[in-house]
Scaffold this motif. Structure first.
Motif, PDB file in Angstrom:
ATOM      1  N   SER A  47       0.864  -1.107   0.064  1.00 49.04           N
ATOM      2  CA  SER A  47       0.001  -0.060   0.055  1.00 49.04           C
ATOM      3  C   SER A  47       0.713   1.278   0.001  1.00 49.04           C
ATOM      4  CB  SER A  47      -1.057  -0.035   1.227  1.00 49.04           C
ATOM      5  OG  SER A  47      -1.438   1.309   1.692  1.00 49.04           O
ATOM      6  N   THR A  48       0.518   2.282  -0.547  1.00 50.73           N
ATOM      7  CA  THR A  48       1.352   3.531  -0.560  1.00 50.73           C
ATOM      8  C   THR A  48       0.498   4.606   0.264  1.00 50.73           C
ATOM      9  OG1 THR A  48       1.818   3.319  -2.706  1.00 50.73           O
ATOM     10  CG2 THR A  48       2.239   5.484  -2.114  1.00 50.73           C
ATOM     11  N   ARG A  49       1.041   4.525   1.749  1.00 50.83           N
ATOM     12  CA  ARG A  49       0.626   5.599   2.470  1.00 50.83           C
ATOM     13  C   ARG A  49       1.983   6.205   3.147  1.00 50.83           C
ATOM     14  NH1 ARG A  49      -4.709   4.226   5.993  1.00 50.83           N
ATOM     15  NH2 ARG A  49      -6.204   4.394   4.421  1.00 50.83           N
TER      16      ARG A  49
ATOM     17  N   THR B  74       1.641  10.664   0.447  1.00 54.22           N
ATOM     18  CA  THR B  74       0.175  10.933   0.615  1.00 54.22           C
ATOM     19  C   THR B  74      -0.005  11.681   1.960  1.00 54.22           C
ATOM     20  OG1 THR B  74      -0.013   8.798   2.007  1.00 54.22           O
ATOM     21  CG2 THR B  74      -0.261   8.606  -0.386  1.00 54.22           C
ATOM     22  N   GLY B  75       1.057  11.904   2.847  1.00 48.00           N
ATOM     23  CA  GLY B  75       0.724  12.743   4.171  1.00 48.00           C
ATOM     24  C   GLY B  75       0.444  12.268   4.961  1.00 48.00           C
ATOM     25  N   HIS B  76       0.108  10.665   5.033  1.00 50.36           N
ATOM     26  CA  HIS B  76      -0.317   9.689   6.261  1.00 50.36           C
ATOM     27  C   HIS B  76       0.693   9.941   7.447  1.00 50.36           C
ATOM     28  CE1 HIS B  76      -3.218   8.422   3.337  1.00 50.36           C
ATOM     29  NE2 HIS B  76      -4.040   8.148   4.357  1.00 50.36           N
ATOM     30  N   GLY B  77       0.211   9.799   8.534  1.00 49.87           N
ATOM     31  CA  GLY B  77       1.351   9.699   9.453  1.00 49.87           C
ATOM     32  C   GLY B  77       1.697   8.348   9.778  1.00 49.87           C
ATOM     33  N   ILE B  78       2.689   8.130  10.809  1.00 50.39           N
ATOM     34  CA  ILE B  78       3.287   6.658  10.716  1.00 50.39           C
ATOM     35  C   ILE B  78       2.219   5.690  11.456  1.00 50.39           C
ATOM     36  CG2 ILE B  78       4.851   5.456  12.405  1.00 50.39           C
ATOM     37  CD1 ILE B  78       6.724   7.698  12.310  1.00 50.39           C
ATOM     38  N   GLY B  79       1.050   6.315  12.220  1.00 51.29           N
ATOM     39  CA  GLY B  79       0.126   5.186  12.687  1.00 51.29           C
ATOM     40  C   GLY B  79      -0.856   4.648  11.656  1.00 51.29           C
TER      41      GLY B  79
END
Ligand SMILES: *[C@@H]1O[C@H](CO)[C@@H](O)[C@H](O)[C@H]1NC(C)=O
Ligand SMILES: *[C@@H]1O[C@H](CO)[C@@H](O)[C@H](O)[C@H]1NC(C)=O
Length: 108
Positions: free
Chosen positions: A89-91, A96-101
């Motif tokens: 997955s690309t997060r 994409t600006g997603h956090g580590i969690g």
């Protein structure tokens, strides 16, 4: 026998028992499965079940971010081999600006 050895043997026999059970659902990308993603399969699992639900995921690259909600307890995912059943997955925060969690392909 020492306690750690007994605990290890018990864990091994539990894992052997679980993996010997037929899966509750088999996921595949070859059109033999009614579901089109692991996410759809996870949604179909009964909520708050006390029974184990084993999903066997056949070889393939599953490009999705699988989130297993808290009400879907007792779920086991098993695949073919480390490099055959792959969930990606690309997060990434950079892309994409997603956090580590939120960035793992598999999360609860
Ligand atoms: C399971 O719980 C979720 C969250 O409460 C709910 O949206 C969903 O409809 C429930 N699914 C079933 C099959 O009951
Ligand atoms: C999954 O299948 C096993 C039998 O292999 C059964 O005992 C169990 O209840 C099933 N799980 C659910 C949640 O239906």
């Amino acid at each position: 026998m020492s306690i750690p050895v007994i605990a290890f043997l018990l864990l091994q026999s539990l894992l052997a028992t679980v993996s010997a059970q037929p899966p509750n659902l088999t996921m595949a990308l070859d059109g033999t499965c009614d579901y089109h993603s692991i996410t759809e399969v996870v949604r179909a699992i009964p909520n708050n079940s006390l029974n184990l639900f084993r999903i066997y995921i056949k070889a393939g690259v599953y490009n999705e971010n699988v989130v297993i909600a808290a009400e879907k307890g007792n779920v086991i995912l098993s695949g073919d081999e480390m490099y055959k059943t792959v969930i990606i997955s690309t997060r990434s925060q950079k892309i994409t600006g997603h956090g580590i969690g939120d960035s793992a392909a598999l999360s609860k």
